[in-house]
Design a protein around this motif. Structure first.
Motif, mmCIF file in Angstrom:
data_model
loop_
_atom_site.group_PDB
_atom_site.id
_atom_site.type_symbol
_atom_site.label_atom_id
_atom_site.label_comp_id
_atom_site.label_asym_id
_atom_site.label_seq_id
_atom_site.Cartn_x
_atom_site.Cartn_y
_atom_site.Cartn_z
ATOM 1 N N ALA A 56 0.815 -1.216 0.000
ATOM 2 C CA ALA A 56 0.000 0.000 0.000
ATOM 3 C C ALA A 56 0.849 1.268 0.000
ATOM 4 O O ALA A 56 0.547 2.231 -0.730
ATOM 5 C CB ALA A 56 -0.951 0.000 1.195
ATOM 6 N N ASP A 57 1.893 1.307 0.794
ATOM 7 C CA ASP A 57 2.724 2.511 0.852
ATOM 8 C C ASP A 57 3.397 2.776 -0.488
ATOM 9 O O ASP A 57 3.502 3.929 -0.930
ATOM 10 C CB ASP A 57 3.774 2.381 1.952
ATOM 11 N N ARG A 58 3.854 1.723 -1.143
ATOM 12 C CA ARG A 58 4.484 1.891 -2.455
ATOM 13 C C ARG A 58 3.467 2.385 -3.479
ATOM 14 O O ARG A 58 3.779 3.257 -4.302
ATOM 15 C CB ARG A 58 5.098 0.577 -2.918
ATOM 16 N N LEU A 59 2.260 1.838 -3.451
ATOM 17 C CA LEU A 59 1.226 2.279 -4.384
ATOM 18 C C LEU A 59 0.897 3.761 -4.173
ATOM 19 O O LEU A 59 0.715 4.507 -5.138
ATOM 20 C CB LEU A 59 -0.036 1.432 -4.217
ATOM 21 N N THR A 60 0.829 4.155 -2.925
ATOM 22 C CA THR A 60 0.550 5.558 -2.634
ATOM 23 C C THR A 60 1.708 6.445 -3.075
ATOM 24 O O THR A 60 1.496 7.564 -3.577
ATOM 25 C CB THR A 60 0.269 5.736 -1.135
ATOM 26 N N GLU A 61 2.930 5.971 -2.909
ATOM 27 C CA GLU A 61 4.098 6.732 -3.353
ATOM 28 C C GLU A 61 4.072 6.920 -4.872
ATOM 29 O O GLU A 61 4.344 8.020 -5.371
ATOM 30 C CB GLU A 61 5.377 6.007 -2.939
ATOM 31 N N ASP A 92 1.421 6.924 -6.691
ATOM 32 C CA ASP A 92 0.290 7.804 -6.980
ATOM 33 C C ASP A 92 0.599 9.249 -6.616
ATOM 34 O O ASP A 92 0.048 10.176 -7.216
ATOM 35 C CB ASP A 92 -0.943 7.314 -6.209
ATOM 36 N N ALA A 93 1.480 9.451 -5.655
ATOM 37 C CA ALA A 93 1.846 10.815 -5.271
ATOM 38 C C ALA A 93 2.531 11.545 -6.418
ATOM 39 O O ALA A 93 2.440 12.776 -6.527
ATOM 40 C CB ALA A 93 2.753 10.791 -4.048
ATOM 41 N N ALA A 94 3.208 10.791 -7.280
ATOM 42 C CA ALA A 94 3.949 11.420 -8.375
ATOM 43 C C ALA A 94 3.035 11.888 -9.502
ATOM 44 O O ALA A 94 3.298 12.920 -10.126
ATOM 45 C CB ALA A 94 4.982 10.443 -8.926
ATOM 46 N N ILE A 95 1.941 11.148 -9.748
ATOM 47 C CA ILE A 95 1.105 11.492 -10.908
ATOM 48 C C ILE A 95 -0.393 11.459 -10.604
ATOM 49 O O ILE A 95 -1.211 11.566 -11.517
ATOM 50 C CB ILE A 95 1.396 10.555 -12.106
ATOM 51 N N GLY A 112 0.791 -13.651 -14.720
ATOM 52 C CA GLY A 112 1.411 -12.794 -13.721
ATOM 53 C C GLY A 112 2.610 -12.052 -14.265
ATOM 54 O O GLY A 112 2.783 -10.847 -14.024
ATOM 55 N N SER A 113 3.449 -12.755 -15.026
ATOM 56 C CA SER A 113 4.628 -12.121 -15.623
ATOM 57 C C SER A 113 4.227 -11.069 -16.643
ATOM 58 O O SER A 113 4.836 -9.995 -16.723
ATOM 59 C CB SER A 113 5.511 -13.180 -16.291
ATOM 60 N N ALA A 114 3.175 -11.375 -17.421
ATOM 61 C CA ALA A 114 2.713 -10.425 -18.433
ATOM 62 C C ALA A 114 2.169 -9.160 -17.782
ATOM 63 O O ALA A 114 2.416 -8.052 -18.262
ATOM 64 C CB ALA A 114 1.649 -11.082 -19.309
ATOM 65 N N ALA A 115 1.427 -9.313 -16.694
ATOM 66 C CA ALA A 115 0.887 -8.142 -15.999
ATOM 67 C C ALA A 115 1.996 -7.294 -15.400
ATOM 68 O O ALA A 115 1.968 -6.055 -15.478
ATOM 69 C CB ALA A 115 -0.085 -8.586 -14.908
ATOM 70 N N SER A 116 2.981 -7.949 -14.797
ATOM 71 C CA SER A 116 4.109 -7.220 -14.225
ATOM 72 C C SER A 116 4.878 -6.460 -15.296
ATOM 73 O O SER A 116 5.244 -5.289 -15.117
ATOM 74 C CB SER A 116 5.042 -8.196 -13.499
ATOM 75 N N GLY A 117 5.094 -7.130 -16.427
ATOM 76 C CA GLY A 117 5.775 -6.469 -17.525
ATOM 77 C C GLY A 117 4.984 -5.297 -18.073
ATOM 78 O O GLY A 117 5.545 -4.255 -18.419
ATOM 79 N N GLY A 118 3.662 -5.457 -18.118
ATOM 80 C CA GLY A 118 2.811 -4.370 -18.583
ATOM 81 C C GLY A 118 2.862 -3.165 -17.668
ATOM 82 O O GLY A 118 2.863 -2.016 -18.132
ATOM 83 N N ALA A 119 2.919 -3.422 -16.373
ATOM 84 C CA ALA A 119 3.015 -2.324 -15.411
ATOM 85 C C ALA A 119 4.332 -1.576 -15.574
ATOM 86 O O ALA A 119 4.368 -0.330 -15.586
ATOM 87 C CB ALA A 119 2.867 -2.855 -13.990
ATOM 88 N N LEU A 120 5.420 -2.309 -15.712
ATOM 89 C CA LEU A 120 6.723 -1.674 -15.893
ATOM 90 C C LEU A 120 6.769 -0.875 -17.195
ATOM 91 O O LEU A 120 7.424 0.182 -17.272
ATOM 92 C CB LEU A 120 7.828 -2.727 -15.893
ATOM 93 N N ALA A 121 6.068 -1.362 -18.194
ATOM 94 C CA ALA A 121 6.089 -0.695 -19.500
ATOM 95 C C ALA A 121 5.347 0.635 -19.493
ATOM 96 O O ALA A 121 5.435 1.394 -20.473
ATOM 97 C CB ALA A 121 5.494 -1.618 -20.567
ATOM 98 N N PRO A 142 0.295 3.749 -11.014
ATOM 99 C CA PRO A 142 -0.115 3.018 -9.805
ATOM 100 C C PRO A 142 -1.236 2.018 -10.064
ATOM 101 O O PRO A 142 -1.260 0.932 -9.460
ATOM 102 C CB PRO A 142 -0.561 4.125 -8.847
ATOM 103 N N GLY A 143 -2.175 2.348 -10.956
ATOM 104 C CA GLY A 143 -3.257 1.413 -11.247
ATOM 105 C C GLY A 143 -2.766 0.157 -11.940
ATOM 106 O O GLY A 143 -3.218 -0.957 -11.638
ATOM 107 N N ALA A 144 -1.843 0.325 -12.883
ATOM 108 C CA ALA A 144 -1.250 -0.837 -13.529
ATOM 109 C C ALA A 144 -0.470 -1.673 -12.520
ATOM 110 O O ALA A 144 -0.467 -2.917 -12.571
ATOM 111 C CB ALA A 144 -0.339 -0.394 -14.670
ATOM 112 N N THR A 145 0.178 -0.993 -11.579
ATOM 113 C CA THR A 145 0.966 -1.699 -10.562
ATOM 114 C C THR A 145 0.069 -2.515 -9.637
ATOM 115 O O THR A 145 0.362 -3.678 -9.334
ATOM 116 C CB THR A 145 1.794 -0.695 -9.748
#
Length: 214
Positions: free
Chosen positions: A31-36, A38-41, A160-169, A193-196
């Motif tokens: 949760a803290d990472r997601l909020t961090e 989201d704080a950027a954008i 799972g790998s595809a979703a993670s890769g999509g978030a990073l992309a 953050p939503g993709a993450t």
């Protein structure tokens, strides 16, 4: 996930309950990472909102004890809509409710049936938010995941790998939808953050499937 008499795997109600429990634990942990992120954008509340929402889902599932996979997802989706602020509640709620309604009243579903239901859920999210892949939203993680499951309905780890890769992309993308779109070029260089959080949901699915197969 367990085999039926013919040897094909099936997903029962307990599988879906364990998936959402694993998702709630992952959201709480991150949760803290997601909020961090989201704080950027965004509004700096994504992690807080989702933590509250998935805690409400966990409580609702314990209280109501839905009897079918579809009922688990419909209940969870409804609770997210009612308890999560901002856009996240309606979007995640729509994902789960649409998938649950697609599964219908069956006591058990095949991976193929679930893959199709999840694809319908992602399509419903896309319609609701108006986002497509490349818009720097949760769709960038969810669409690759459902594509992986369409190719192999039992390929939860690949999803799972595809979703993670999509978030990073999403990092180099310019946001075209949501709060981040107002930042224009300033949204570039930040992971969505939503993709993450969507990748966390799919990772929890892969984790649940792996434990069921062990």
């Amino acid at each position: 996930m367990s085999p039926n008499p013919e040897g094909a795997p099936v997903l029962d109600t307990e599988f879906f309950r364990r998936w959402l429990s694993a998702a709630a634990a992952a959201v709480d942990r991150e949760a803290d990472r997601l909020t961090e992120l989201d704080a950027a954008i965004g509004d700096a509340d994504h992690g807080t909102n989702l933590r509250r929402g998935f805690a409400a889902v966990t409580a609702a599932l314990e209280e109501a004890a839905p009897a079918t996979p579809g009922a688990v997802l419909v209940l969870a989706g409804g609770r997210l809509i009612s308890s999560v602020g901002g856009a996240s509640g309606p979007l995640y709620g729509t994902l789960l409710r649409s998938a649950g309604k697609s599964l219908g009243p069956a006591d058990e579903v095949s991976p193929g049936q679930f893959a199709k239901a999840l694809q319908e859920g992602v399509a419903a999210v896309s319609r609701l938010g108006g986002a497509v892949p490349g818009d720097k939203t949760m769709i960038d993680a969810l669409e690759p995941a459902v594509q992986a499951l369409a190719e192999d309905p039992e390929g939860f780890a690949a999803a799972g790998s595809a979703a993670s890769g999509g978030a990073l992309a999403t990092v180099p993308l310019r946001a075209r939808k949501g709060r981040a779109s107002y930042l224009g070029e300033r949204s570039v260089g930040h992971q969505d953050p939503g993709a993450t959080s969507s990748a966390l949901l799919v990772a929890a699915l892969a984790e649940t499937a792996a434990r069921g197969a062990s």
